[in-house]
Design a protein around this motif. Structure first.
Motif, PDB file in Angstrom:
ATOM      1  N   GLU A 126      -2.693   6.052   0.968  1.00  0.00           N
ATOM      2  CA  GLU A 126      -3.395   5.409  -0.073  1.00  0.00           C
ATOM      3  C   GLU A 126      -4.528   4.303   0.865  1.00  0.00           C
ATOM      4  O   GLU A 126      -4.010   3.854   1.962  1.00  0.00           O
ATOM      5  N   LEU A 166      -6.695   1.264   1.786  1.00  0.00           N
ATOM      6  CA  LEU A 166      -6.361  -0.270   1.378  1.00  0.00           C
ATOM      7  C   LEU A 166      -7.142  -0.670   0.330  1.00  0.00           C
ATOM      8  O   LEU A 166      -6.476  -1.251  -0.680  1.00  0.00           O
ATOM      9  N   VAL A 169       0.840  -1.182  -0.011  1.00  0.00           N
ATOM     10  CA  VAL A 169       0.032  -0.113  -0.138  1.00  0.00           C
ATOM     11  C   VAL A 169       0.876   1.200  -0.107  1.00  0.00           C
ATOM     12  O   VAL A 169       1.840   1.534   0.783  1.00  0.00           O
ATOM     13  N   ALA A 203      -5.995   0.816  -2.892  1.00  0.00           N
ATOM     14  CA  ALA A 203      -4.537   0.035  -3.283  1.00  0.00           C
ATOM     15  C   ALA A 203      -4.868  -1.612  -3.925  1.00  0.00           C
ATOM     16  O   ALA A 203      -4.270  -1.779  -4.717  1.00  0.00           O
TER      17      ALA A 203
END
Length: 281
Positions: free
Chosen positions: A94, A96, A90, A99
């Motif tokens: 960002e 999760l 990640v 990502a």
């Protein structure tokens, strides 16, 4: 940062509570002594990074559902030729799920919406993977908390759009979920001494191969017994599936994702020794 403890509290991803999740680590974790370890080494890095992996479950075929596995490029520095699901680290700041969607798009060319991703389980990953290698390196080089997601895709669209990122993977397979029983970590331990997988003489067709010498010079199928073993295989051929991914596939077999897709309950036993992760407030 995430703090991993035993309990039944919710796991938080960003501001979204995603509920209690199964949490495991390697049987021979180099920094945590236990029944499968001879000892441990100090964990001397400053932080644990976050990573995400997506189990893409394809539906829309009379053959039942299937899940995408890719084979890591043999030129990669870590875990060459290991069979895994698409994913990666990640980026700072960002989300999760964002990502996870990005990794799927980059590695296999498929589009999934972050909002459609469903958390499945967690895995603590360390590199090097053995105590001896950590001592030789003088430290743990990599430490990740990996969140595994599931996402449903239509098989017709997925087969048409599948495009491997050459730097990451050189082959892919849509594994029929009827074979998920073979990925039990308990079964893998019993096969560690080289015992063949009972019922593993099934040839599975590869969805895509991108070897150096072209598709026609590469094997277009793989035996289930070669795929469903703990990486790296004892024959020295670097066959097999990553331990974390075997754990996730077993959890997938017991999940509502497959039950909703018509997968039976015969593979519903999950890995033993479940732990739950939570984030402190």
């Amino acid at each position: 940062p995430f703090v991993l403890t035993c309990g039944t509290s919710d796991v938080l991803a960003g501001h979204q509570a995603i509920g209690p999740l199964p949490f495991e680590n390697a049987l021979a974790c180099p920094v945590a002594p236990g029944p499968f370890c001879e000892g441990s080494v100090a964990c001397t890095h400053d932080f644990v990074r976050l990573a995400v992996v997506v189990l893409l479950v394809a539906t829309g075929t009379s053959r039942g559902s299937s899940v995408l596995l890719t084979r890591r490029n043999p030129e990669m520095r870590t875990f060459p030729r290991a069979w895994v699901c698409p994913g990666g680290s990640v980026d700072p700041g960002e989300e999760l799920a964002e990502a996870a969607a990005r990794e799927v798009r980059e590695e296999v060319g498929l589009e999934v919406e972050a909002s459609d991703l469903q958390p499945l389980c967690l895995w603590e990953s360390l590199y090097p993977t053995t105590r001896e290698a950590c001592l030789s390196a003088g430290r743990v080089r990599g430490h990740h908390l990996v969140l595994f997601y599931t996402a449903r895709v239509d098989i017709a669209i997925a087969e048409r759009s599948l495009k491997l990122q050459a730097e990451e993977a050189d082959a892919a397979i849509w594994l029929p979920t009827q074979h998920l029983w073979a990925f039990s970590l308990q079964e893998a331990k019993r096969r560690a001494a080289g015992t063949l997988l009972e019922g593993g003489n099934v040839d599975l067709e590869l969805a895509q191969v991108s070897g150096k010498d072209g598709f026609e010079d590469e094997a277009r199928s793989i035996r289930l017994s070669e795929l469903a073993q703990l990486y790296p295989s004892t024959d020295g051929m670097l066959n097999g599936c990553g331990e974390a991914h075997m754990f996730a596939l077993r959890e997938l077999a017991a999940s509502d994702t497959l039950k909703a897709s018509g997968f039976g309950d015969d593979g519903g036993e999950t890995s033993s020794g479940r732990r739950i992760a939570r984030r402190t407030k």
